[in-house]
Scaffold this motif. Sequence first.
Motif, PDB file in Angstrom:
ATOM      1  N   ALA A  59      -5.034  11.099  -1.116  1.00  0.00           N
ATOM      2  CA  ALA A  59      -4.541  10.772  -2.452  1.00  0.00           C
ATOM      3  C   ALA A  59      -3.370  11.680  -2.790  1.00  0.00           C
ATOM      4  O   ALA A  59      -3.314  12.821  -2.356  1.00  0.00           O
ATOM      5  CB  ALA A  59      -5.645  10.910  -3.494  1.00  0.00           C
ATOM      6  N   TYR A 101     -11.020   6.593 -13.465  1.00  0.00           N
ATOM      7  CA  TYR A 101     -10.633   5.792 -12.314  1.00  0.00           C
ATOM      8  C   TYR A 101     -11.732   4.768 -12.099  1.00  0.00           C
ATOM      9  O   TYR A 101     -12.862   4.953 -12.551  1.00  0.00           O
ATOM     10  CB  TYR A 101     -10.524   6.661 -11.044  1.00  0.00           C
ATOM     11  N   THR A 115      -2.737   8.452  -6.698  1.00  0.00           N
ATOM     12  CA  THR A 115      -2.839   7.172  -6.012  1.00  0.00           C
ATOM     13  C   THR A 115      -3.662   7.408  -4.767  1.00  0.00           C
ATOM     14  O   THR A 115      -3.373   8.334  -4.002  1.00  0.00           O
ATOM     15  CB  THR A 115      -1.457   6.636  -5.627  1.00  0.00           C
ATOM     16  N   SER A 141      -2.615   2.768 -16.689  1.00  0.00           N
ATOM     17  CA  SER A 141      -2.153   1.805 -15.700  1.00  0.00           C
ATOM     18  C   SER A 141      -2.156   0.407 -16.317  1.00  0.00           C
ATOM     19  O   SER A 141      -2.634   0.200 -17.443  1.00  0.00           O
ATOM     20  CB  SER A 141      -3.056   1.847 -14.467  1.00  0.00           C
ATOM     21  N   GLU A 159      -8.771   3.289  -8.102  1.00  0.00           N
ATOM     22  CA  GLU A 159      -7.575   2.961  -8.882  1.00  0.00           C
ATOM     23  C   GLU A 159      -7.542   3.767 -10.175  1.00  0.00           C
ATOM     24  O   GLU A 159      -8.562   3.876 -10.871  1.00  0.00           O
ATOM     25  CB  GLU A 159      -7.568   1.479  -9.257  1.00  0.00           C
ATOM     26  N   SER A 182       2.902   7.132   4.368  1.00  0.00           N
ATOM     27  CA  SER A 182       3.588   6.505   3.245  1.00  0.00           C
ATOM     28  C   SER A 182       5.088   6.512   3.501  1.00  0.00           C
ATOM     29  O   SER A 182       5.591   7.314   4.282  1.00  0.00           O
ATOM     30  CB  SER A 182       3.266   7.256   1.961  1.00  0.00           C
ATOM     31  N   GLN A 239       0.851  -1.184   0.000  1.00  0.00           N
ATOM     32  CA  GLN A 239       0.000   0.000   0.000  1.00  0.00           C
ATOM     33  C   GLN A 239       0.883   1.227   0.000  1.00  0.00           C
ATOM     34  O   GLN A 239       1.613   1.480   0.949  1.00  0.00           O
ATOM     35  CB  GLN A 239      -0.872   0.006   1.249  1.00  0.00           C
ATOM     36  N   LEU A 240       0.777   2.028  -1.048  1.00  0.00           N
ATOM     37  CA  LEU A 240       1.590   3.218  -1.133  1.00  0.00           C
ATOM     38  C   LEU A 240       1.137   4.254  -0.116  1.00  0.00           C
ATOM     39  O   LEU A 240       1.952   4.950   0.483  1.00  0.00           O
ATOM     40  CB  LEU A 240       1.499   3.773  -2.553  1.00  0.00           C
TER      41      LEU A 240
END
Lengths: 111, 116
Positions: free
Chosen positions: A90, B35, A100, B58, B44, A25, A2-3
């Motif tokens: 994010a 996303y 992300t 991605s 995502e 992170s 998990q970033l």
Amino acid sequence: TQLLKQSPQFLSIQEGENLTVYCNSSSVFSSLQWYRQEPGEGPVLLVTVVTGGEVKKLKRLTFQFGDARKDSSLHITAAQPGDTGLYLCAGAPGSARQLTFGSGTQLTVLP
Amino acid sequence: EPEVTQTPSHQVTQMGQEVILRCVPISNHLYFYWYRQILGQKVEFLVSFYNNEISEKSEIFDDQFSVERPDGSNFTLKIRSTKLEDSAMYFCASRILRQDPLGGYTFGSGTRLTVV
């Protein structure tokens, strides 16, 4: 891996209480954003933090960006039932240009 | 306040069928994104689009996916042959600047795709 790791995953509190949720992170971010998402809706941007150590306030919400720009926190004062929702952090690590997302903190504020 | 509009809000399709998800970004925005969020999982990144071409994509965005901006307003995501695992909420987002840094994302309310 998990970033962006958010904690806690779930939080249920009484109206009027204070709370803090975390976004951590091992990567450095040029900026981090916080979103709130309600069921069946898209994420809604709350704030963007840019500078290490920065603190931003949005009424009862206080956002902090860590000095090293690897973590952030969201503190809510005197929570209300209307604060209920999924809080997402994010960011774009390093030179990446797409967001992300963290896995979120589901907050429930009970009346 | 300007909005990103997505249609339909819910789409049910049979496995193997093609679906097109539609988005109308905010009119003066330049960068467009798709996303997705599988139920119970995190949001995502799929693809970003600028100047009528894909900027980044991605690993999820394989040959079954394509995006298009067929006119000045719509931005579409096509899934050529849907699989059960494509079931998810698909969110369109747009922003006016690419790196300002990374502010100004506006998300649509999503299309819930159910593949049966």
